[in-house]
Scaffold this motif. Structure first.
Motif, PDB file in Angstrom:
ATOM      1  N   GLY A 137       0.783  -1.226   0.000  1.00 26.78           N
ATOM      2  CA  GLY A 137       0.000   0.000   0.000  1.00 26.78           C
ATOM      3  C   GLY A 137       0.816   1.278   0.000  1.00 26.78           C
ATOM      4  N   LYS A 138       2.139   1.174  -0.191  1.00 27.68           N
ATOM      5  CA  LYS A 138       3.013   2.343  -0.083  1.00 27.68           C
ATOM      6  C   LYS A 138       3.205   3.033  -1.432  1.00 27.68           C
ATOM      7  CE  LYS A 138       3.989   1.655   4.313  1.00 27.68           C
ATOM      8  NZ  LYS A 138       5.317   1.228   4.761  1.00 27.68           N
ATOM      9  N   LYS A 139       3.568   4.304  -1.361  1.00 27.55           N
ATOM     10  CA  LYS A 139       3.928   5.107  -2.530  1.00 27.55           C
ATOM     11  C   LYS A 139       5.450   5.143  -2.605  1.00 27.55           C
ATOM     12  CE  LYS A 139       3.190   9.744  -4.492  1.00 27.55           C
ATOM     13  NZ  LYS A 139       2.547  11.073  -4.264  1.00 27.55           N
ATOM     14  N   VAL A 140       6.018   4.708  -3.729  1.00 29.75           N
ATOM     15  CA  VAL A 140       7.457   4.479  -3.833  1.00 29.75           C
ATOM     16  C   VAL A 140       8.043   5.264  -5.007  1.00 29.75           C
ATOM     17  CG1 VAL A 140       9.275   2.742  -4.157  1.00 29.75           C
ATOM     18  CG2 VAL A 140       7.220   2.169  -2.834  1.00 29.75           C
ATOM     19  N   LEU A 141       9.196   5.884  -4.760  1.00 30.42           N
ATOM     20  CA  LEU A 141       9.965   6.583  -5.790  1.00 30.42           C
ATOM     21  C   LEU A 141      11.313   5.895  -5.954  1.00 30.42           C
ATOM     22  CD1 LEU A 141      10.674   8.988  -7.679  1.00 30.42           C
ATOM     23  CD2 LEU A 141      11.366  10.258  -5.615  1.00 30.42           C
ATOM     24  N   ASP A 142      11.652   5.520  -7.194  1.00 31.07           N
ATOM     25  CA  ASP A 142      12.938   4.904  -7.510  1.00 31.07           C
ATOM     26  C   ASP A 142      13.731   5.879  -8.384  1.00 31.07           C
ATOM     27  OD1 ASP A 142      15.073   3.220  -8.043  1.00 31.07           O
ATOM     28  OD2 ASP A 142      13.979   1.957  -9.454  1.00 31.07           O
ATOM     29  N   VAL A 143      14.750   6.505  -7.799  1.00 33.58           N
ATOM     30  CA  VAL A 143      15.544   7.520  -8.497  1.00 33.58           C
ATOM     31  C   VAL A 143      16.736   6.849  -9.179  1.00 33.58           C
ATOM     32  CG1 VAL A 143      16.797   9.692  -8.257  1.00 33.58           C
ATOM     33  CG2 VAL A 143      14.896   9.179  -6.702  1.00 33.58           C
ATOM     34  N   GLY A 144      16.905   7.103 -10.476  1.00 34.40           N
ATOM     35  CA  GLY A 144      17.976   6.441 -11.221  1.00 34.40           C
ATOM     36  C   GLY A 144      17.648   4.978 -11.404  1.00 34.40           C
ATOM     37  N   THR A 145      16.499   4.695 -11.980  1.00 32.17           N
ATOM     38  CA  THR A 145      15.934   3.339 -11.966  1.00 32.17           C
ATOM     39  C   THR A 145      16.734   2.319 -12.772  1.00 32.17           C
ATOM     40  OG1 THR A 145      13.828   2.154 -12.119  1.00 32.17           O
ATOM     41  CG2 THR A 145      14.360   3.666 -13.930  1.00 32.17           C
ATOM     42  N   ALA A 155       6.888  -3.233  -6.603  1.00 30.89           N
ATOM     43  CA  ALA A 155       5.561  -3.635  -7.079  1.00 30.89           C
ATOM     44  C   ALA A 155       5.214  -5.031  -6.589  1.00 30.89           C
ATOM     45  CB  ALA A 155       5.515  -3.578  -8.606  1.00 30.89           C
ATOM     46  N   LYS A 156       6.167  -5.945  -6.674  1.00 29.11           N
ATOM     47  CA  LYS A 156       5.937  -7.321  -6.226  1.00 29.11           C
ATOM     48  C   LYS A 156       5.704  -7.391  -4.718  1.00 29.11           C
ATOM     49  CE  LYS A 156       8.296  -9.685 -10.027  1.00 29.11           C
ATOM     50  NZ  LYS A 156       7.159 -10.531 -10.433  1.00 29.11           N
ATOM     51  N   ARG A 157       6.222  -6.413  -3.981  1.00 32.59           N
ATOM     52  CA  ARG A 157       6.031  -6.375  -2.532  1.00 32.59           C
ATOM     53  C   ARG A 157       4.749  -5.639  -2.148  1.00 32.59           C
ATOM     54  NH1 ARG A 157       7.620  -8.766   1.429  1.00 32.59           N
ATOM     55  NH2 ARG A 157       8.396  -7.038   2.684  1.00 32.59           N
ATOM     56  N   GLY A 158       3.992  -5.165  -3.150  1.00 30.77           N
ATOM     57  CA  GLY A 158       2.677  -4.611  -2.847  1.00 30.77           C
ATOM     58  C   GLY A 158       2.553  -3.107  -2.875  1.00 30.77           C
ATOM     59  N   ALA A 159       3.566  -2.393  -3.410  1.00 32.07           N
ATOM     60  CA  ALA A 159       3.454  -0.939  -3.500  1.00 32.07           C
ATOM     61  C   ALA A 159       2.231  -0.563  -4.328  1.00 32.07           C
ATOM     62  CB  ALA A 159       4.713  -0.354  -4.130  1.00 32.07           C
ATOM     63  N   LYS A 160       1.509   0.467  -3.904  1.00 32.30           N
ATOM     64  CA  LYS A 160       0.272   0.852  -4.594  1.00 32.30           C
ATOM     65  C   LYS A 160       0.525   1.893  -5.679  1.00 32.30           C
ATOM     66  CE  LYS A 160      -1.179   4.723  -1.644  1.00 32.30           C
ATOM     67  NZ  LYS A 160      -2.270   5.325  -0.849  1.00 32.30           N
ATOM     68  N   ASN A 201       5.167  13.292  -0.709  1.00 35.82           N
ATOM     69  CA  ASN A 201       4.414  12.331   0.107  1.00 35.82           C
ATOM     70  C   ASN A 201       4.720  10.885  -0.243  1.00 35.82           C
ATOM     71  OD1 ASN A 201       3.014  14.508   1.401  1.00 35.82           O
ATOM     72  ND2 ASN A 201       1.698  14.637  -0.399  1.00 35.82           N
ATOM     73  N   PHE A 202       5.978  10.595  -0.547  1.00 35.98           N
ATOM     74  CA  PHE A 202       6.386   9.209  -0.781  1.00 35.98           C
ATOM     75  C   PHE A 202       6.662   8.521   0.556  1.00 35.98           C
ATOM     76  CE2 PHE A 202       7.333  11.129  -4.876  1.00 35.98           C
ATOM     77  CZ  PHE A 202       6.883  10.158  -5.759  1.00 35.98           C
ATOM     78  N   ASP A 203       6.291   7.256   0.623  1.00 33.80           N
ATOM     79  CA  ASP A 203       6.582   6.458   1.817  1.00 33.80           C
ATOM     80  C   ASP A 203       7.982   5.858   1.751  1.00 33.80           C
ATOM     81  OD1 ASP A 203       3.834   6.574   2.991  1.00 33.80           O
ATOM     82  OD2 ASP A 203       3.332   5.533   1.127  1.00 33.80           O
ATOM     83  N   ILE A 204       8.446   5.575   0.531  1.00 37.18           N
ATOM     84  CA  ILE A 204       9.779   4.997   0.323  1.00 37.18           C
ATOM     85  C   ILE A 204      10.423   5.686  -0.870  1.00 37.18           C
ATOM     86  CG2 ILE A 204      11.095   2.903  -0.228  1.00 37.18           C
ATOM     87  CD1 ILE A 204       8.739   1.267   0.936  1.00 37.18           C
ATOM     88  N   VAL A 205      11.666   6.116  -0.685  1.00 38.56           N
ATOM     89  CA  VAL A 205      12.466   6.633  -1.801  1.00 38.56           C
ATOM     90  C   VAL A 205      13.726   5.776  -1.886  1.00 38.56           C
ATOM     91  CG1 VAL A 205      13.792   8.570  -2.721  1.00 38.56           C
ATOM     92  CG2 VAL A 205      11.592   8.988  -1.587  1.00 38.56           C
TER      93      VAL A 205
END
Length: 274
Positions: A137-145, A155-160, A201-205
């Motif tokens: 259910g978290k909002k995630v940002l991946d910088v330099g993907t 995504a596989k861990r359930g990020a929304k 408002n990201f939960d994980i960066v």
């Protein structure tokens, strides 16, 4: 599209420094070896004068520069790419490998020039930590993907909600392909620097880049994190941890976890009001 490849032979202690300098000179994809490394960039990004000035400062370092046409990376990687097993739960494999359903997480990649296939210690450590970190259910940002592999794990861990960025056309192309291979949908993919990310408002960066970029951008990461949000950093050596922690403390980021693999380090930090 043509690109430039530079092959550098140097003392291993200089690799991190030279990669950071070449990053500033327009190079954005790197592969390390025991006696040096290779770097690549689009020909339009190559600044020959900057490179010449840089290597004049390091007289004991040798290098060669070569122009190349776009390569069939599927064909090249199929010759050499082996699956990566992270812990006992995750396998990262190419599309030409057989499926391994006994693993809880199976990530499929089509490697091109992009960094982040799981072979490197930095990517490995972030993947390993992600399997312990709550993403549901978290909002995630991946910088330099890069290959998109860390966003795929989120995504596989359930990020929304997922946002991924990179400055390199190769990485954008490769991550899009890998998102499709892994049935990861509704990812906002941004070509550009962190300033192009207007959301907060990201939960994980997550930022697996290099020390200099992390030090320069860590404030921007903190600005985009929720209170008690998690910042995962990698792409630097164990000796760099203290420098990053000092900078992190300026933005209310407190260490919650760290790991080291083959001299490379990973830091997990939590945002707390100062």
């Amino acid at each position: 599209m043509e690109f430039i490849t530079i092959k550098v032979t140097c003392d291993p202690a200089l690799i991190d420094v030279l990669i950071a300098e070449l990053f500033e000179a327009g190079f954005d994809s790197f592969q390390e070896f025991d006696d040096g490394f290779e770097g690549s960039c689009e020909q339009s990004q190559f600044d020959e004068e900057k490179v010449a000035v840089l290597f004049n400062e390091f007289p004991n370092v040798s290098f060669t520069v070569q122009e190349q046409e776009k390569i069939n990376w599927n064909e090249e990687w199929e010759k050499n790419y082996d699956p990566i097993i992270v812990g006992d739960k995750c396998i990262v494999r190419a599309s030409f490998h057989e499926s391994r359903p006994e693993f809880q997480y199976e990530i499929i990649v089509t490697p091109k020039m992009s960094f982040g296939t799981g072979h490197h210690a930095t990517t490995y450590q972030v993947l390993d930590y992600q399997m312990e970190l709550g993403h549901q259910g978290k909002k995630v940002l991946d910088v330099g993907t890069g290959t998109g592999i860390l966003a795929i794990m989120a995504a596989k861990r359930g990020a929304k909600e997922l946002v991924a960025t990179d400055i390199d056309d190769w990485c954008i192309e490769n991550s899009e392909e890998n998102f499709t291979l892994n049935s990861v949908k509704d990812v906002t993919l941004i070509k550009g620097e962190i300033d192009e990310v207007k959301e907060a408002n990201f939960d994980i960066v997550i930022a697996n880049i290099n020390k200099n970029v992390l030090l320069d951008q860590i404030g921007a990461y903190a600005d985009r994190l929720n209170e008690r949000g998690q910042l995962i950093l990698s792409g630097f050596y164990e000796d760099d941890i203290d420098d990053l922690l000092r900078k992190a403390n300026d933005y209310g980021l407190q260490k919650t976890h760290s790991s080291v693999r083959d001299r490379w380090a990973m830091l997990a930090l939590e945002k707390r009001s100062v």
